[in-house]
Design a protein around this motif. Structure first.
Motif, PDB file in Angstrom:
ATOM      1  N   SER A   1       0.837  -1.206   0.000  1.00  0.00           N
ATOM      2  CA  SER A   1       0.000   0.000   0.000  1.00  0.00           C
ATOM      3  C   SER A   1       0.871   1.254   0.000  1.00  0.00           C
ATOM      4  CB  SER A   1      -0.929   0.004   1.217  1.00  0.00           C
ATOM      5  OG  SER A   1      -0.174   0.099   2.413  1.00  0.00           O
ATOM      6  N   LEU A   2       0.239   2.382  -0.287  1.00  0.00           N
ATOM      7  CA  LEU A   2       0.900   3.688  -0.257  1.00  0.00           C
ATOM      8  C   LEU A   2       0.238   4.541   0.818  1.00  0.00           C
ATOM      9  CD1 LEU A   2       2.822   5.878  -1.474  1.00  0.00           C
ATOM     10  CD2 LEU A   2       0.914   6.513  -2.975  1.00  0.00           C
TER      11      LEU A   2
ATOM     12  N   GLY B   1       3.296  -0.468   4.575  1.00  0.00           N
ATOM     13  CA  GLY B   1       3.227   0.162   3.261  1.00  0.00           C
ATOM     14  C   GLY B   1       4.357   1.155   3.071  1.00  0.00           C
ATOM     15  N   THR B   2       4.397   1.762   1.899  1.00  0.00           N
ATOM     16  CA  THR B   2       5.396   2.788   1.570  1.00  0.00           C
ATOM     17  C   THR B   2       4.812   4.161   1.839  1.00  0.00           C
ATOM     18  OG1 THR B   2       6.347   1.395  -0.160  1.00  0.00           O
ATOM     19  CG2 THR B   2       6.812   3.763  -0.271  1.00  0.00           C
TER      20      THR B   2
ATOM     21  N   GLN C   1       4.881   8.305   1.452  1.00  0.00           N
ATOM     22  CA  GLN C   1       5.364   9.454   0.690  1.00  0.00           C
ATOM     23  C   GLN C   1       4.866  10.713   1.380  1.00  0.00           C
ATOM     24  OE1 GLN C   1       4.839   9.251  -3.549  1.00  0.00           O
ATOM     25  NE2 GLN C   1       5.194  11.431  -3.850  1.00  0.00           N
TER      26      GLN C   1
ATOM     27  N   THR D   1       0.875   7.964  -8.729  1.00  0.00           N
ATOM     28  CA  THR D   1       2.067   7.136  -8.993  1.00  0.00           C
ATOM     29  C   THR D   1       1.906   5.703  -8.515  1.00  0.00           C
ATOM     30  OG1 THR D   1       3.118   7.651  -6.858  1.00  0.00           O
ATOM     31  CG2 THR D   1       3.508   9.194  -8.673  1.00  0.00           C
ATOM     32  N   HIS D   2       0.788   5.399  -7.859  1.00  0.00           N
ATOM     33  CA  HIS D   2       0.639   4.100  -7.201  1.00  0.00           C
ATOM     34  C   HIS D   2      -0.579   3.359  -7.727  1.00  0.00           C
ATOM     35  CE1 HIS D   2       1.045   1.141  -3.993  1.00  0.00           C
ATOM     36  NE2 HIS D   2      -0.239   1.279  -3.737  1.00  0.00           N
ATOM     37  N   ASP D   3      -0.403   2.073  -7.963  1.00  0.00           N
ATOM     38  CA  ASP D   3      -1.500   1.215  -8.394  1.00  0.00           C
ATOM     39  C   ASP D   3      -1.713   0.146  -7.330  1.00  0.00           C
ATOM     40  OD1 ASP D   3      -3.454  -0.079  -9.774  1.00  0.00           O
ATOM     41  OD2 ASP D   3      -2.088  -1.112 -11.150  1.00  0.00           O
TER      42      ASP D   3
ATOM     43  N   ALA E   1      -4.286   2.453  -1.086  1.00  0.00           N
ATOM     44  CA  ALA E   1      -3.641   3.704  -0.678  1.00  0.00           C
ATOM     45  C   ALA E   1      -4.497   4.404   0.363  1.00  0.00           C
ATOM     46  CB  ALA E   1      -3.426   4.617  -1.884  1.00  0.00           C
TER      47      ALA E   1
ATOM     48  N   HIS F   1      -8.965   8.402  -6.761  1.00  0.00           N
ATOM     49  CA  HIS F   1      -8.007   7.290  -6.878  1.00  0.00           C
ATOM     50  C   HIS F   1      -8.405   6.079  -6.039  1.00  0.00           C
ATOM     51  CE1 HIS F   1      -5.047   9.691  -9.144  1.00  0.00           C
ATOM     52  NE2 HIS F   1      -5.484  10.700  -8.410  1.00  0.00           N
TER      53      HIS F   1
END
Length: 375
Positions: free
Chosen positions: A114-115, A135-136, A138, A154-156, A159, A186
């Motif tokens: 996940s983002l 998750g990552t 940002q 930028t993420h699929d 999120a 999104h």
């Protein structure tokens, strides 16, 4: 030598003017308090203290275990129901602190792959949640929906966007409606920390999410603390029932922590009952903040216009902020002192809390002391 590196860090803090100390206060402090987070003046309200005492007499001093063992009482369930109903959400889950609630919400809703999009001005508890999440993360510019949009693009995959509703340093509000719109573009969730909004913003203090028309949305999760406007202690996560059920099964700060003490739950319940009966307290807190800001700026001080009940006054340096706060204290006024690393932009500040129970005379006195003691 074991822990020898601590001495060098201590010397560095002293050189930078960043040493922090504990100041135990007496039960009846003579200081005019503009430093606490008691926005509605309920921490010492007789109905709230009696609610806490009654709960302690009935349930004991402690919860006796984690929520999944013996730490959930009928009182906790009642508080969760009342919080969810008051704020307009399907369900709620109570934690031992607002910090624990934020760690739970972020870590449990940001699995591998996940983002997490995090506002640069977020509170330390949200930041730590991001660090612990699988998750990552940002980090994006402060209160910038376009930056959130670019990050999500930028993420699929799963999120979530994470933000304070009212930022604790300057007291400015996040653009919640715009953030929710970007997240929906999104398919992302929105997790917001309403620690400084509950009791101050929204209809009768129902919070920033309610004010933005987001209460009860199936893609919005709100965390709150019981230790500010409600004058007690603890935290909670509000949201869709399936999210709350997931937290019960996945949030480590819920599963492995002792439940909130019954006295804190009883005090928070009493405060919530009082706020329902006296909704004007929320508007009064905002009005006091606006008056403080107007008087401070009229006196030539650099104060940030408040969106809720936090009023921030810029200081020339960390050392200047410490000296200013100390001089205020010597003159009978308690104010907050924010320095790096508590401030994301490196600018030190005095932070003032607008309380609904402050009189006009007290406001005038506070502004006078701050002006007279300015560096």
């Amino acid at each position: 030598m074991a822990f020898g590196w601590i001495d060098e860090q201590a010397r560095a803090r002293r050189r930078a003017g960043l040493v922090r100390i504990l100041r135990p206060r007496p039960a009846d402090s003579p200081l005019l308090d503009l430093a606490s987070n008691d926005y509605l003046g309920l921490a010492r309200h007789p109905e709230v203290t009696e609610g806490a005492a009654r709960a302690a007499r009935s349930w004991g001093a402690g919860a006796t275990g984690s929520r999944l063992v013996t730490g959930t009482t009928e009182l906790h369930a009642e508080l969760e129901h009342e919080l969810a109903d008051f704020c307009g959400f399907e369900a709620a889950l109570v934690f031992s602190s607002g910090y624990a609630a934020n760690l739970a919400a972020v870590t449990a809703l940001a699995p591998h792959g996940s983002l997490v999009v995090s506002d640069a001005g977020n509170h330390a508890s949200l930041i730590d949640g991001c660090r612990l999440a699988r998750g990552t993360t940002q980090v994006v510019g402060h209160a910038d929906p376009d930056a959130v949009r670019k990050a999500l693009a930028t993420h699929d995959g799963p999120a979530v966007t994470v933000s304070d509703t009212v930022f604790s340093v300057d007291g400015d509000a996040a653009p919640l409606a715009a953030l929710a719109g970007v997240c929906r573009e999104h398919g992302a969730g929105l997790v917001v920390d309403d620690a400084h909004g509950l009791g101050v913003l929204g209809e009768g203090g129902r919070g920033a999410a309610q004010a933005a028309g987001l209460a009860g949305a199936d893609d919005v999760v709100v965390t709150v603390t019981l230790s500010k406007s409600l004058g007690s202690q603890g935290g909670a996560v509000l949201g869709p029932a399936r999210v709350i059920e997931h937290l019960v099964n996945a949030a480590r700060t819920f599963i492995f922590d002792t439940g909130l003490a019954p006295a804190a739950a009883g005090g928070a319940l009493a405060a919530l009952t009082l706020l329902r009966r006296e909704p004007e307290r929320a508007a009064r807190a905002r009005a006091v903040a606006a008056e403080l800001h107007a008087r401070l700026t009229a006196a030539g001080l650099s104060a940030v216009r408040p969106d809720a009940a936090v009023v921030s006054v810029r200081a020339p340096s960390p050392e200047g902020a410490v000296r200013w706060a100390a001089d205020c204290r010597a003159a009978g006024l308690a104010v907050g002192c924010f320095r790096p690393p508590s401030v994301p932009d490196g600018v030190s500040r005095l932070r003032l809390t607008a309380r609904a129970d402050l009189s006009g005379e007290q406001i005038e006195r506070a502004v006078g002391v701050i002006g007279e003691t300015r560096p």
